[in-house]
Write a protein that holds these residues in place. Structure first.
Motif, mmCIF file in Angstrom:
data_model
loop_
_atom_site.group_PDB
_atom_site.id
_atom_site.type_symbol
_atom_site.label_atom_id
_atom_site.label_comp_id
_atom_site.label_asym_id
_atom_site.label_seq_id
_atom_site.Cartn_x
_atom_site.Cartn_y
_atom_site.Cartn_z
ATOM 1 N N PRO A 177 4.574 3.668 -8.629
ATOM 2 C CA PRO A 177 5.263 4.625 -7.763
ATOM 3 C C PRO A 177 6.098 3.882 -6.708
ATOM 4 O O PRO A 177 5.719 2.797 -6.246
ATOM 5 N N ALA A 178 7.217 4.458 -6.340
ATOM 6 C CA ALA A 178 8.158 3.818 -5.413
ATOM 7 C C ALA A 178 7.490 3.413 -4.102
ATOM 8 O O ALA A 178 7.794 2.349 -3.545
ATOM 9 N N VAL A 179 6.577 4.240 -3.593
ATOM 10 C CA VAL A 179 5.923 3.926 -2.324
ATOM 11 C C VAL A 179 5.098 2.642 -2.442
ATOM 12 O O VAL A 179 5.049 1.838 -1.503
ATOM 13 N N LEU A 180 4.475 2.405 -3.593
ATOM 14 C CA LEU A 180 3.719 1.175 -3.798
ATOM 15 C C LEU A 180 4.651 -0.025 -3.934
ATOM 16 O O LEU A 180 4.370 -1.098 -3.391
ATOM 17 N N GLU A 181 5.746 0.127 -4.643
ATOM 18 C CA GLU A 181 6.725 -0.957 -4.790
ATOM 19 C C GLU A 181 7.245 -1.385 -3.414
ATOM 20 O O GLU A 181 7.301 -2.576 -3.105
ATOM 21 N N GLU A 182 7.604 -0.405 -2.611
ATOM 22 C CA GLU A 182 8.163 -0.693 -1.279
ATOM 23 C C GLU A 182 7.130 -1.370 -0.383
ATOM 24 O O GLU A 182 7.435 -2.353 0.307
ATOM 25 N N LEU A 183 5.918 -0.852 -0.383
ATOM 26 C CA LEU A 183 4.883 -1.430 0.470
ATOM 27 C C LEU A 183 4.496 -2.832 -0.010
ATOM 28 O O LEU A 183 4.274 -3.728 0.805
ATOM 29 N N ALA A 184 4.441 -3.051 -1.302
ATOM 30 C CA ALA A 184 4.138 -4.385 -1.837
ATOM 31 C C ALA A 184 5.176 -5.393 -1.357
ATOM 32 O O ALA A 184 4.832 -6.517 -0.961
ATOM 33 N N LYS A 185 6.451 -5.022 -1.363
ATOM 34 C CA LYS A 185 7.515 -5.913 -0.877
ATOM 35 C C LYS A 185 7.307 -6.246 0.595
ATOM 36 O O LYS A 185 7.476 -7.394 1.012
ATOM 37 N N LYS A 186 6.970 -5.244 1.384
ATOM 38 C CA LYS A 186 6.766 -5.469 2.818
ATOM 39 C C LYS A 186 5.579 -6.395 3.067
ATOM 40 O O LYS A 186 5.639 -7.275 3.928
ATOM 41 N N ILE A 187 4.500 -6.184 2.331
ATOM 42 C CA ILE A 187 3.310 -7.022 2.505
ATOM 43 C C ILE A 187 3.624 -8.466 2.125
ATOM 44 O O ILE A 187 3.293 -9.400 2.858
ATOM 45 N N ARG A 188 4.288 -8.659 0.985
ATOM 46 C CA ARG A 188 4.630 -10.021 0.543
ATOM 47 C C ARG A 188 5.574 -10.721 1.514
ATOM 48 O O ARG A 188 5.527 -11.941 1.658
ATOM 49 N N ALA A 189 6.435 -9.964 2.206
ATOM 50 C CA ALA A 189 7.411 -10.557 3.130
ATOM 51 C C ALA A 189 6.825 -10.818 4.517
ATOM 52 O O ALA A 189 7.462 -11.474 5.344
ATOM 53 N N PRO B 241 -11.679 5.629 5.870
ATOM 54 C CA PRO B 241 -11.350 5.705 4.445
ATOM 55 C C PRO B 241 -9.852 5.635 4.171
ATOM 56 O O PRO B 241 -9.437 5.067 3.168
ATOM 57 N N GLY B 242 -9.024 6.177 5.040
ATOM 58 C CA GLY B 242 -7.574 6.138 4.819
ATOM 59 C C GLY B 242 -7.027 4.722 4.823
ATOM 60 O O GLY B 242 -6.205 4.353 3.976
ATOM 61 N N LEU B 243 -7.484 3.920 5.770
ATOM 62 C CA LEU B 243 -7.029 2.532 5.851
ATOM 63 C C LEU B 243 -7.580 1.706 4.693
ATOM 64 O O LEU B 243 -6.878 0.889 4.105
ATOM 65 N N LYS B 244 -8.827 1.939 4.337
ATOM 66 C CA LYS B 244 -9.435 1.210 3.221
ATOM 67 C C LYS B 244 -8.723 1.556 1.917
ATOM 68 O O LYS B 244 -8.433 0.676 1.097
ATOM 69 N N ASN B 245 -8.393 2.822 1.721
ATOM 70 C CA ASN B 245 -7.681 3.241 0.519
ATOM 71 C C ASN B 245 -6.320 2.550 0.424
ATOM 72 O O ASN B 245 -5.956 2.022 -0.624
ATOM 73 N N LEU B 246 -5.578 2.523 1.516
ATOM 74 C CA LEU B 246 -4.274 1.868 1.513
ATOM 75 C C LEU B 246 -4.432 0.385 1.171
ATOM 76 O O LEU B 246 -3.729 -0.153 0.307
ATOM 77 N N THR B 247 -5.363 -0.271 1.817
ATOM 78 C CA THR B 247 -5.569 -1.706 1.633
ATOM 79 C C THR B 247 -5.947 -2.035 0.189
ATOM 80 O O THR B 247 -5.453 -3.007 -0.384
ATOM 81 N N ASP B 248 -6.803 -1.235 -0.408
ATOM 82 C CA ASP B 248 -7.307 -1.520 -1.750
ATOM 83 C C ASP B 248 -6.274 -1.369 -2.861
ATOM 84 O O ASP B 248 -6.511 -1.811 -3.988
ATOM 85 N N HIS B 249 -5.130 -0.777 -2.580
ATOM 86 C CA HIS B 249 -4.082 -0.661 -3.598
ATOM 87 C C HIS B 249 -3.463 -2.020 -3.938
ATOM 88 O O HIS B 249 -2.738 -2.143 -4.924
ATOM 89 N N PHE B 250 -3.738 -3.024 -3.107
ATOM 90 C CA PHE B 250 -3.106 -4.335 -3.266
ATOM 91 C C PHE B 250 -4.170 -5.429 -3.271
ATOM 92 O O PHE B 250 -5.278 -5.224 -2.831
ATOM 93 N N LEU B 251 -3.807 -6.603 -3.773
ATOM 94 C CA LEU B 251 -4.710 -7.747 -3.698
ATOM 95 C C LEU B 251 -3.911 -9.027 -3.473
ATOM 96 O O LEU B 251 -3.832 -9.515 -2.354
ATOM 97 N N GLU B 252 -3.281 -9.560 -4.505
ATOM 98 C CA GLU B 252 -2.555 -10.826 -4.359
ATOM 99 C C GLU B 252 -1.474 -10.760 -3.283
ATOM 100 O O GLU B 252 -1.137 -11.786 -2.686
ATOM 101 N N GLU B 253 -0.953 -9.583 -3.031
ATOM 102 C CA GLU B 253 0.084 -9.438 -1.999
ATOM 103 C C GLU B 253 -0.409 -9.892 -0.624
ATOM 104 O O GLU B 253 0.373 -10.326 0.210
ATOM 105 N N TRP B 254 -1.712 -9.789 -0.377
ATOM 106 C CA TRP B 254 -2.279 -10.150 0.926
ATOM 107 C C TRP B 254 -2.511 -11.659 1.087
ATOM 108 O O TRP B 254 -2.673 -12.143 2.197
ATOM 109 N N PHE B 255 -2.580 -12.387 -0.008
ATOM 110 C CA PHE B 255 -3.053 -13.773 0.016
ATOM 111 C C PHE B 255 -2.274 -14.667 0.978
ATOM 112 O O PHE B 255 -1.068 -14.540 1.136
ATOM 113 N N TRP B 256 -3.008 -15.631 1.576
ATOM 114 C CA TRP B 256 -2.457 -16.762 2.315
ATOM 115 C C TRP B 256 -1.751 -16.375 3.612
ATOM 116 O O TRP B 256 -0.841 -17.051 4.053
ATOM 117 N N ARG B 257 -2.163 -15.277 4.223
ATOM 118 C CA ARG B 257 -1.632 -14.873 5.520
ATOM 119 C C ARG B 257 -2.772 -14.471 6.442
ATOM 120 O O ARG B 257 -3.825 -14.041 5.968
#
Length: 196
Positions: free
Chosen positions: A62-74, A91-107
């Motif tokens: 979904p577009a919202v995930l694509e956009e957020l993934a770009k922001k997290i990686r940047a 639960p809202g924050l945990k749900n948002l966070t759990d949609h991603f994994l590698e995008e969070w790495f090394w920051r």
């Protein structure tokens, strides 16, 4: 040196007090010269986790995930603003966070907790520390915990009373710690590819 910082906030309640803390942090980081964006889980309104971003075929998320993934990686670093729900995480924050994994790495990640009571969301902050570490972030040791949030920050996120004064005094160390780790991680990523 300016850093790109994402501030995540996760309450879905209609009378949200923690947004005051999120807005305070955004404002103070911007005053320091950082490029800061508030990511509000309620505004983004992701569905309950069914499939992580990485589990979609390339280009089909979904577009919202694509956009957020770009922001997290940047981003160079993150701040997670969390309330405490029954000794646990929002639960809202945990749900948002759990949609991603590698995008969070090394920051680096910083935790700012709050509550209406005197424990200031500290138990949720403790739980987030382990979660964020497991997701590949370096969690800084400096934390912000705001108790009786409605008395510490006004409706515009401006500090008031003794709680607000304490927040003002604790913020510089919190921000310095996050900036140090963001700079260190950025420099290391430029020098060498992460091991995985």
């Amino acid at each position: 040196m300016s850093n790109r910082i994402l501030v995540f906030y996760g309450s879905y309640r209609s009378d949200r007090m923690g947004i005051r803390l999120a807005e305070f942090i955004v404002d103070r980081l911007r005053r320091r010269g950082d490029d800061v964006e508030l990511i509000d889980a309620k505004a983004i309104n992701l569905p309950m986790l069914d499939r992580m971003f990485k589990e979609y075929p390339k280009g089909e998320a979904p577009a919202v995930l694509e956009e957020l993934a770009k922001k997290i990686r940047a981003a160079d670093g993150f701040v997670f603003v969390t309330g405490e729900y029954n000794w646990g995480v929002q639960p809202g924050l945990k749900n948002l966070t759990d949609h991603f994994l590698e995008e969070w790495f090394w920051r680096p990640a910083a935790i700012a907790s709050y509550s209406a009571g005197r424990f200031a969301g500290a138990r949720a902050g403790l739980l987030w520390h382990g979660t964020l570490s497991e997701m590949g972030m370096i969690v800084i040791s400096s934390i912000i915990s705001v108790g009786q949030i409605s008395q510490a920050l006004d409706e515009f996120g401006k500090p008031t009373g003794d709680g607000g004064a304490l927040l003002e005094r604790s913020f510089p160390r919190f921000a310095d710690d996050l900036a140090w780790w963001a700079d260190a991680a950025k420099e290391q990523r430029a020098r060498q590819n992460p091991p995985f």
